[in-house]
Design a protein around this motif. Structure first.
Motif, PDB file in Angstrom:
ATOM      1  N   HIS A  40      51.120  43.418  51.240  1.00  0.00           N
ATOM      2  CA  HIS A  40      50.590  44.628  51.863  1.00  0.00           C
ATOM      3  C   HIS A  40      49.142  44.406  52.304  1.00  0.00           C
ATOM      4  O   HIS A  40      48.725  44.847  53.369  1.00  0.00           O
ATOM      5  CB  HIS A  40      50.660  45.802  50.876  1.00  0.00           C
ATOM      6  N   GLU A  41      48.383  43.716  51.463  1.00  0.00           N
ATOM      7  CA  GLU A  41      46.975  43.467  51.772  1.00  0.00           C
ATOM      8  C   GLU A  41      46.536  42.177  51.089  1.00  0.00           C
ATOM      9  O   GLU A  41      46.926  41.904  49.952  1.00  0.00           O
ATOM     10  CB  GLU A  41      46.106  44.631  51.297  1.00  0.00           C
ATOM     11  N   HIS A  42      45.728  41.384  51.789  1.00  0.00           N
ATOM     12  CA  HIS A  42      45.129  40.193  51.205  1.00  0.00           C
ATOM     13  C   HIS A  42      43.713  40.514  50.752  1.00  0.00           C
ATOM     14  O   HIS A  42      42.961  41.173  51.471  1.00  0.00           O
ATOM     15  CB  HIS A  42      45.065  39.046  52.233  1.00  0.00           C
ATOM     16  N   LYS A  43      43.347  40.007  49.565  1.00  0.00           N
ATOM     17  CA  LYS A  43      41.986  40.170  49.087  1.00  0.00           C
ATOM     18  C   LYS A  43      41.464  38.819  48.619  1.00  0.00           C
ATOM     19  O   LYS A  43      42.234  37.964  48.166  1.00  0.00           O
ATOM     20  CB  LYS A  43      41.924  41.200  47.961  1.00  0.00           C
ATOM     21  N   VAL A  44      40.149  38.632  48.730  1.00  0.00           N
ATOM     22  CA  VAL A  44      39.514  37.384  48.341  1.00  0.00           C
ATOM     23  C   VAL A  44      38.320  37.701  47.449  1.00  0.00           C
ATOM     24  O   VAL A  44      37.999  38.864  47.195  1.00  0.00           O
ATOM     25  CB  VAL A  44      39.066  36.560  49.573  1.00  0.00           C
ATOM     26  N   HIS A  45      37.660  36.653  46.993  1.00  0.00           N
ATOM     27  CA  HIS A  45      36.496  36.829  46.136  1.00  0.00           C
ATOM     28  C   HIS A  45      35.463  37.709  46.852  1.00  0.00           C
ATOM     29  O   HIS A  45      35.124  37.446  48.014  1.00  0.00           O
ATOM     30  CB  HIS A  45      35.901  35.456  45.818  1.00  0.00           C
ATOM     31  N   ASP A 324      50.025  43.769  46.783  1.00  0.00           N
ATOM     32  CA  ASP A 324      48.809  43.109  47.271  1.00  0.00           C
ATOM     33  C   ASP A 324      48.711  41.691  46.716  1.00  0.00           C
ATOM     34  O   ASP A 324      49.306  41.354  45.686  1.00  0.00           O
ATOM     35  CB  ASP A 324      47.556  43.882  46.859  1.00  0.00           C
ATOM     36  N   GLN A 325      47.911  40.878  47.391  1.00  0.00           N
ATOM     37  CA  GLN A 325      47.765  39.471  47.005  1.00  0.00           C
ATOM     38  C   GLN A 325      46.282  39.100  46.964  1.00  0.00           C
ATOM     39  O   GLN A 325      45.520  39.446  47.869  1.00  0.00           O
ATOM     40  CB  GLN A 325      48.489  38.587  48.010  1.00  0.00           C
ATOM     41  N   TYR A 326      45.911  38.413  45.885  1.00  0.00           N
ATOM     42  CA  TYR A 326      44.547  37.895  45.742  1.00  0.00           C
ATOM     43  C   TYR A 326      44.585  36.391  46.027  1.00  0.00           C
ATOM     44  O   TYR A 326      45.375  35.656  45.417  1.00  0.00           O
ATOM     45  CB  TYR A 326      44.003  38.148  44.350  1.00  0.00           C
ATOM     46  N   LEU A 327      43.766  35.936  46.967  1.00  0.00           N
ATOM     47  CA  LEU A 327      43.679  34.506  47.302  1.00  0.00           C
ATOM     48  C   LEU A 327      42.439  33.936  46.643  1.00  0.00           C
ATOM     49  O   LEU A 327      41.345  34.525  46.728  1.00  0.00           O
ATOM     50  CB  LEU A 327      43.602  34.323  48.823  1.00  0.00           C
TER      51      LEU A 327
END
Length: 330
Positions: A40-45, A324-327
């Motif tokens: 649904h959404e990508h998130k990063v540091h 959601d996904q954390y890269l």
């Protein structure tokens, strides 16, 4: 007091080329097994993005998927849907309020499961019935006993690795090298309540996990998964052995039993205990999970968010909705 010594108990080699689905063939007869749905959404540091080569996908409750170097690890599989019920102990049930972001029969191939404890909101009856019997699972000795005994069915799980506190397993999977160490955890507070629980066997023992991903450098990328624990003294030993943690998944919710209208006993961290753990572990990034999926969760995520904001730690926390996904970079 010196840090507890890590005891290596197992060395595992996983086949990352194995493209089989995680469920048994008969469970997949109508399934479209393949890649994960688009997040649904990508998130990063928040402050140091760039170079991401690994992902964490939040499915719901304590169920997540880590992907790195072709290896896919699933934590605490719980794939029931809103309205379904789980059994949590004698006379104790809970109703699920949410849906997982992906159905069990549409998961991509899974190479390893980390199961913190044998509770139905972490390993439900649907999962227990349908998971492939040779799927590697690292878990507590208590859970391993139940899954190999297969007391309700004729098919025991065959690839269990049982780790007690401070025991570890070294894992090789293609180019991926990692170590999984069992961390201390207490589902029930020490004292009289714990003594009564041991006598009744109502609430099972639980592990946290330290997952160390060994990349190109000398220092591994460390992921601490708290598991269903309260903020107990045994957790204070963790920073002595692991002074730096890159990513922490904290189980919140303030789970109370025996029922929503009779909240006699809290068995997972609420917001206040959660921020105490953040201050103790001092991870580079914290991701809260396990906070609103069942009607026994009494501590809303907003309480944790408010405490984080008041502590000036906004840039140290990433919030994921289901799907959601954390890269991140190893």
């Amino acid at each position: 007091m010196a840090a507890p010594e890590i005891k290596l108990t197992a060395q595992l080699t996983l086949d990352v080329a194995d493209s089989r689905p995680p469920t048994k063939p008969e469970a997949n007869a109508q399934a479209q097994v393949g890649p994960m749905p688009i997040p649904h959404e990508h998130k990063v540091h928040p402050t140091s993005p760039g170079g991401e080569n690994a992902t964490l996908t939040f499915i719901g409750t304590a169920t997540t998927l880590f992907e790195w170097q072709g290896l896919r690890i699933m934590t605490d599989p719980n794939f029931l849907h809103a309205g379904d019920h789980v059994h949590l102990g004698p006379g104790v049930t809970a109703k699920r309020l949410t849906n997982p972001s992906v159905p069990l029969n549409q998961l991509p191939p899974i190479h390893l499961v980390l199961l913190s404890h044998y509770h139905e909101d972490h390993f439900d009856k649907l999962v227990e019935d349908r998971l492939r019997r040779d799927l590697p699972i690292i878990t507590t000795p208590h859970a391993a006993h139940h899954l190999t005994a297969a007391q309700y069915k004729g098919e025991p799980f065959t690839a269990l690795t049982a780790l007690d506190t401070w025991e570890a397993a070294d894992i090789s999977a293609g180019d991926a090298k990692l170590r999984v160490t069992a961390m201390p955890g207490k589902h029930v507070a020490p004292g009289l309540t714990e003594m009564v629980n041991k006598a009744l066997g109502a609430v099972p023992p639980t592990n946290g996990w330290m997952v160390e991903l060994c990349g190109a450098g000398n220092t591994p990328y460390r992921i601490y998964i708290s598991g269903d624990t309260l903020m107990v003294d045994k957790l204070r030993t963790i920073p002595r052995r692991f002074p730096h943690v890159d990513l922490m998944l904290v189980h919140l919710g303030g789970t109370t039993i025996p029922a929503p209208n009779i909240p006699l006993l809290m068995v997972t961290m609420d917001a206040e205990q959660g921020i105490q753990l953040v201050h103790l572990i001092k991870p580079d990034i914290t991701i809260p999970i396990h906070y609103d999926d069942y009607d026994v969760f009494m501590s809303p995520l907003k309480d944790f968010q408010d405490l984080i904001k008041n502590a000036g730690l906004d840039q140290k926390v990433v919030y994921l909705n289901r799907g959601d996904q954390y890269l991140f970079k190893v």
